[in-house]
Motif scaffolding. Sequence first.
Motif, PDB file in Angstrom:
ATOM      1  N   PHE A  98       0.859  -1.174   0.000  1.00  0.00           N
ATOM      2  CA  PHE A  98       0.000   0.000   0.000  1.00  0.00           C
ATOM      3  C   PHE A  98       0.896   1.225   0.000  1.00  0.00           C
ATOM      4  CE2 PHE A  98      -2.278  -3.382   2.116  1.00  0.00           C
ATOM      5  CZ  PHE A  98      -3.523  -3.340   1.506  1.00  0.00           C
ATOM      6  N   ASP A  99       0.555   2.196  -0.832  1.00  0.00           N
ATOM      7  CA  ASP A  99       1.326   3.434  -0.889  1.00  0.00           C
ATOM      8  C   ASP A  99       0.598   4.545  -0.155  1.00  0.00           C
ATOM      9  OD1 ASP A  99       3.215   2.156  -2.402  1.00  0.00           O
ATOM     10  OD2 ASP A  99       2.753   3.184  -4.272  1.00  0.00           O
ATOM     11  N   ILE A 100       1.353   5.261   0.672  1.00  0.00           N
ATOM     12  CA  ILE A 100       0.855   6.482   1.287  1.00  0.00           C
ATOM     13  C   ILE A 100       1.481   7.613   0.485  1.00  0.00           C
ATOM     14  CG2 ILE A 100       0.772   7.883   3.371  1.00  0.00           C
ATOM     15  CD1 ILE A 100       1.273   5.359   4.991  1.00  0.00           C
ATOM     16  N   SER A 101       0.683   8.259  -0.343  1.00  0.00           N
ATOM     17  CA  SER A 101       1.229   9.327  -1.183  1.00  0.00           C
ATOM     18  C   SER A 101       1.425  10.598  -0.356  1.00  0.00           C
ATOM     19  CB  SER A 101       0.290   9.597  -2.362  1.00  0.00           C
ATOM     20  OG  SER A 101      -0.976   9.992  -1.886  1.00  0.00           O
ATOM     21  N   ASP A 102       2.404  11.370  -0.730  1.00  0.00           N
ATOM     22  CA  ASP A 102       2.696  12.677  -0.118  1.00  0.00           C
ATOM     23  C   ASP A 102       3.026  12.615   1.375  1.00  0.00           C
ATOM     24  OD1 ASP A 102       2.168  13.827  -2.627  1.00  0.00           O
ATOM     25  OD2 ASP A 102       0.040  14.004  -2.159  1.00  0.00           O
ATOM     26  N   GLN A 103       3.425  11.474   1.879  1.00  0.00           N
ATOM     27  CA  GLN A 103       3.878  11.376   3.266  1.00  0.00           C
ATOM     28  C   GLN A 103       5.026  10.383   3.323  1.00  0.00           C
ATOM     29  OE1 GLN A 103       0.905  11.043   6.350  1.00  0.00           O
ATOM     30  NE2 GLN A 103       2.323  10.081   7.751  1.00  0.00           N
ATOM     31  N   PRO A 104       6.257  10.883   3.354  1.00  0.00           N
ATOM     32  CA  PRO A 104       7.416   9.984   3.417  1.00  0.00           C
ATOM     33  C   PRO A 104       7.385   9.122   4.675  1.00  0.00           C
ATOM     34  CG  PRO A 104       8.096  12.257   2.982  1.00  0.00           C
ATOM     35  CD  PRO A 104       6.648  12.290   3.333  1.00  0.00           C
TER      36      PRO A 104
END
Length: 147
Positions: A98-104
Amino acid sequence: MKFRAVSSFFTAAAVALTVAGQPLVAQDTPEFVLELNNAAETTAGGCRLTYVATNRTGVDLSQAAYEVAVFNSSGIVSRILVLAFGALPQGKTRIVQFDISDQPCADTSRIVVNDVAECTIAEDGATGDFCLSTLTTASRASLQFGL
């Protein structure tokens, strides 16, 4: 004489079945194991989470999904995600990313299982709290993950 021989045979057979059958009778506690296996930065500046889910509940699941809360580095919930694992037969392990975009990942402090989003038994379509009551969490990543 025959009675003793037959009796001894059945006694020996009963002992052998008890000893040999012991591992089959003693079962592990049912559990659904959900492990945050890895958290890696994406080229787009987000965080890719890799989860390993293993169904050891004793039943086949036609749907399994968990709602999780993602906390930023300040301890504020930044988003709520649903981790959908689909059908998971008993004993099956599935790896999902799962990718959390815009949060490194560096700006993510922890992830908490908030609730069960979906948990359906394949055999009869029943739902229950066993997906939460049997849930065991673990993390191999630097992020905290749990209940």
